[in-house]
Design an enzyme around this catalytic site. Structure first.
Site, PDB file in Angstrom:
ATOM      1  N   SER A   1       0.848  -1.198   0.000  1.00 32.64           N
ATOM      2  CA  SER A   1       0.000   0.000   0.000  1.00 32.64           C
ATOM      3  C   SER A   1       0.876   1.238   0.000  1.00 32.64           C
ATOM      4  O   SER A   1       1.715   1.412   0.890  1.00 32.64           O
ATOM      5  CB  SER A   1      -0.888   0.013   1.242  1.00 32.64           C
ATOM      6  OG  SER A   1      -1.346   1.328   1.474  1.00 32.64           O
TER       7      SER A   1
ATOM      8  N   HIS B   1      -1.176  -1.165  -4.233  1.00 34.59           N
ATOM      9  CA  HIS B   1      -2.480  -0.813  -3.659  1.00 34.59           C
ATOM     10  C   HIS B   1      -2.513   0.703  -3.423  1.00 34.59           C
ATOM     11  O   HIS B   1      -1.669   1.246  -2.714  1.00 34.59           O
ATOM     12  CB  HIS B   1      -2.641  -1.593  -2.352  1.00 34.59           C
ATOM     13  CG  HIS B   1      -3.944  -1.392  -1.658  1.00 34.59           C
ATOM     14  ND1 HIS B   1      -5.097  -2.059  -2.013  1.00 34.59           N
ATOM     15  CD2 HIS B   1      -4.290  -0.600  -0.605  1.00 34.59           C
ATOM     16  CE1 HIS B   1      -6.086  -1.701  -1.209  1.00 34.59           C
ATOM     17  NE2 HIS B   1      -5.619  -0.800  -0.347  1.00 34.59           N
TER      18      HIS B   1
ATOM     19  N   ASP C   1      -4.517   3.843  -2.059  1.00 40.30           N
ATOM     20  CA  ASP C   1      -5.589   4.217  -1.130  1.00 40.30           C
ATOM     21  C   ASP C   1      -6.084   5.634  -1.400  1.00 40.30           C
ATOM     22  O   ASP C   1      -5.386   6.605  -1.133  1.00 40.30           O
ATOM     23  CB  ASP C   1      -5.086   4.111   0.310  1.00 40.30           C
ATOM     24  CG  ASP C   1      -4.979   2.661   0.766  1.00 40.30           C
ATOM     25  OD1 ASP C   1      -5.982   1.937   0.649  1.00 40.30           O
ATOM     26  OD2 ASP C   1      -3.895   2.267   1.229  1.00 40.30           O
TER      27      ASP C   1
ATOM     28  N   MET D   1      -8.661   8.467  -0.297  1.00 38.91           N
ATOM     29  CA  MET D   1      -9.501   8.853   0.860  1.00 38.91           C
ATOM     30  C   MET D   1      -9.981  10.285   0.675  1.00 38.91           C
ATOM     31  O   MET D   1      -9.231  11.141   0.195  1.00 38.91           O
ATOM     32  CB  MET D   1      -8.673   8.774   2.140  1.00 38.91           C
ATOM     33  CG  MET D   1      -8.021   7.437   2.385  1.00 38.91           C
ATOM     34  SD  MET D   1      -7.237   7.429   4.004  1.00 38.91           S
ATOM     35  CE  MET D   1      -6.431   5.818   3.959  1.00 38.91           C
TER      36      MET D   1
ATOM     37  N   HIS E   1      -8.155   1.436  -4.142  1.00 44.40           N
ATOM     38  CA  HIS E   1      -9.091   1.210  -3.031  1.00 44.40           C
ATOM     39  C   HIS E   1      -9.741   2.551  -2.695  1.00 44.40           C
ATOM     40  O   HIS E   1      -9.097   3.428  -2.120  1.00 44.40           O
ATOM     41  CB  HIS E   1      -8.297   0.643  -1.836  1.00 44.40           C
ATOM     42  CG  HIS E   1      -9.107   0.450  -0.597  1.00 44.40           C
ATOM     43  ND1 HIS E   1      -8.536   0.261   0.655  1.00 44.40           N
ATOM     44  CD2 HIS E   1     -10.457   0.404  -0.382  1.00 44.40           C
ATOM     45  CE1 HIS E   1      -9.483   0.117   1.555  1.00 44.40           C
ATOM     46  NE2 HIS E   1     -10.656   0.207   0.963  1.00 44.40           N
TER      47      HIS E   1
ATOM     48  N   MET F   1     -11.833   4.798  -0.571  1.00 45.38           N
ATOM     49  CA  MET F   1     -12.461   5.005   0.742  1.00 45.38           C
ATOM     50  C   MET F   1     -13.112   6.382   0.685  1.00 45.38           C
ATOM     51  O   MET F   1     -12.659   7.346   1.313  1.00 45.38           O
ATOM     52  CB  MET F   1     -11.409   4.898   1.847  1.00 45.38           C
ATOM     53  CG  MET F   1     -10.979   3.468   2.109  1.00 45.38           C
ATOM     54  SD  MET F   1      -9.429   3.362   3.017  1.00 45.38           S
ATOM     55  CE  MET F   1      -8.308   3.567   1.652  1.00 45.38           C
TER      56      MET F   1
ATOM     57  N   MET G   1     -11.721  -5.606   5.142  1.00 40.66           N
ATOM     58  CA  MET G   1     -10.858  -4.697   5.907  1.00 40.66           C
ATOM     59  C   MET G   1     -10.593  -5.296   7.283  1.00 40.66           C
ATOM     60  O   MET G   1     -11.530  -5.632   8.012  1.00 40.66           O
ATOM     61  CB  MET G   1     -11.530  -3.331   6.080  1.00 40.66           C
ATOM     62  CG  MET G   1     -11.562  -2.468   4.833  1.00 40.66           C
ATOM     63  SD  MET G   1      -9.943  -2.119   4.099  1.00 40.66           S
ATOM     64  CE  MET G   1      -9.080  -1.307   5.449  1.00 40.66           C
TER      65      MET G   1
ATOM     66  N   ASP H   1      -6.839  -6.331   3.904  1.00 40.29           N
ATOM     67  CA  ASP H   1      -6.116  -5.059   3.989  1.00 40.29           C
ATOM     68  C   ASP H   1      -6.163  -4.538   5.417  1.00 40.29           C
ATOM     69  O   ASP H   1      -7.245  -4.301   5.960  1.00 40.29           O
ATOM     70  CB  ASP H   1      -6.795  -4.066   3.021  1.00 40.29           C
ATOM     71  CG  ASP H   1      -6.163  -2.685   3.006  1.00 40.29           C
ATOM     72  OD1 ASP H   1      -5.075  -2.499   3.584  1.00 40.29           O
ATOM     73  OD2 ASP H   1      -6.776  -1.791   2.377  1.00 40.29           O
TER      74      ASP H   1
HETATM   75  C1  DX5 Z   1      -6.122   1.604   5.588  1.00 43.37           C
HETATM   76  C2  DX5 Z   1      -5.714   1.354   4.168  1.00 43.37           C
HETATM   77  C3  DX5 Z   1      -4.660   0.338   4.053  1.00 43.37           C
HETATM   78  C4  DX5 Z   1      -3.380   0.692   4.772  1.00 43.37           C
HETATM   79  C5  DX5 Z   1      -2.677  -0.585   5.117  1.00 43.37           C
HETATM   80  O1  DX5 Z   1      -7.235   2.409   5.611  1.00 43.37           O
HETATM   81  O2  DX5 Z   1      -6.813   0.937   3.384  1.00 43.37           O
HETATM   82  O3  DX5 Z   1      -4.408  -0.001   2.699  1.00 43.37           O
HETATM   83  O4  DX5 Z   1      -2.516   1.499   4.026  1.00 43.37           O
HETATM   84  O5  DX5 Z   1      -1.531  -0.266   5.836  1.00 43.37           O
HETATM   85  P1  DX5 Z   1      -0.921  -1.286   6.897  1.00 43.37           P
HETATM   86  O6  DX5 Z   1      -0.472  -2.496   6.128  1.00 43.37           O
HETATM   87  O7  DX5 Z   1       0.220  -0.502   7.462  1.00 43.37           O
HETATM   88  O8  DX5 Z   1      -1.995  -1.603   7.880  1.00 43.37           O
HETATM   89 ZN    ZN Z   2      -6.405   0.019   1.426  1.00 36.64          ZN
END
Ligand code: DX5
Ligand code: ZN
Length: 220
Positions: free
Chosen positions: A8, A31, A33, A35, A64, A66, A135, A173
């Site tokens: 990620s 990956h 993220d 947000m 991903h 969010m 998750m 994840d």
């Molecule tokens: C959390 C994200 C993850 C996060 C995972 O909201 O969706 O992808 O970056 O990071 P680690 O592996 O450090 O938990």
């Molecule tokens: Zn994620």
């Protein structure tokens, strides 16, 4: 059995992404993220950044989302040519229509559930998706601890996939590292996101291979 390790980039250096992408060349995917500060209490970046990532990435990008209103935004990310776009069940209005829109643009479609969302919520729609994301932390931040009760949910999703949609990948994840990836794999996951575990390592590609080997050995 295919096992995929997807670091990620939430744990990467956002002003040195090209170098950080190079440092994880052994990954099966990256990956990404996204947000929005509304669906989760943190904010990252939007389509213009993902567009540039797609232009420089040498491995598939797994986006991903969010964010709120994924019904509107998910196809916009798919149109960038990314490998997969996963959105949250809790945020969407019409999961099936959004999955079909993503797929019609050539990306794989994923549905994500937060720790508090029951697996039964997605049973009737699972066959519309190329992957399910369980998750294993509350979404929003990297570096949190794996929630142990996620293992039961992973097993339950794995059983649903076997029953309704055997080609669907099962992604996990949040808090994945060397200490727990074997049991997560044993529970049925085949696709693993790891942020801090990979980026904190002094040998990132070595860490990716270690995680993959541990998951592969435990999978049945
Ligand atoms: C959390 C994200 C993850 C996060 C995972 O909201 O969706 O992808 O970056 O990071 P680690 O592996 O450090 O938990
Ligand atoms: Zn994620």
């Amino acid at each position: 059995m295919d096992i995929r390790i997807q670091p990620s980039i939430l744990s990467a250096d956002f002003v040195n992404l090209e170098a950080d992408f190079e440092s994880i060349s052994a990954a099966d995917g990256i990956h990404v993220d996204v947000m929005d500060g509304h669906f989760v209490p943190n904010m990252t970046f939007g389509p213009p950044m993902v567009k540039r990532m797609q232009e420089i990435a040498k491995v598939p990008l797994d986006v991903h989302l969010m964010i709120e209103n994924p019904d509107h935004w998910a196809p916009i990310y798919a149109a960038l040519g990314v490998f997969s776009v996963t959105f949250h069940f809790e945020a969407c209005k019409d999961a099936v229509a959004t999955a079909r829109a993503i797929r019609s643009m050539g990306s794989r479609a994923g549905i994500a559930i937060k720790p508090g969302t029951a697996v039964s919520a997605i049973e009737s729609i699972i066959s519309e998706f190329d992957q399910v994301l369980v998750m294993s932390v509350e979404p929003g931040f990297g570096g949190q601890s794996f929630i142990g009760s996620s293992l039961e949910k992973i097993s339950a999703v794995s059983a649903l996939i076997d029953l309704h949609s055997p080609q669907t990948w099962l992604q996990v994840d949040g808090g994945i590292d060397e200490s727990n990836i074997a049991e997560v794999s044993k529970a049925g996951a085949d696709t693993f996101v790891a942020g801090s575990a990979v980026f904190k390592s002094s040998d990132r590609n070595g860490q990716i291979r270690t995680l993959r080997d541990l998951a592969l050995a435990a999978h049945h």
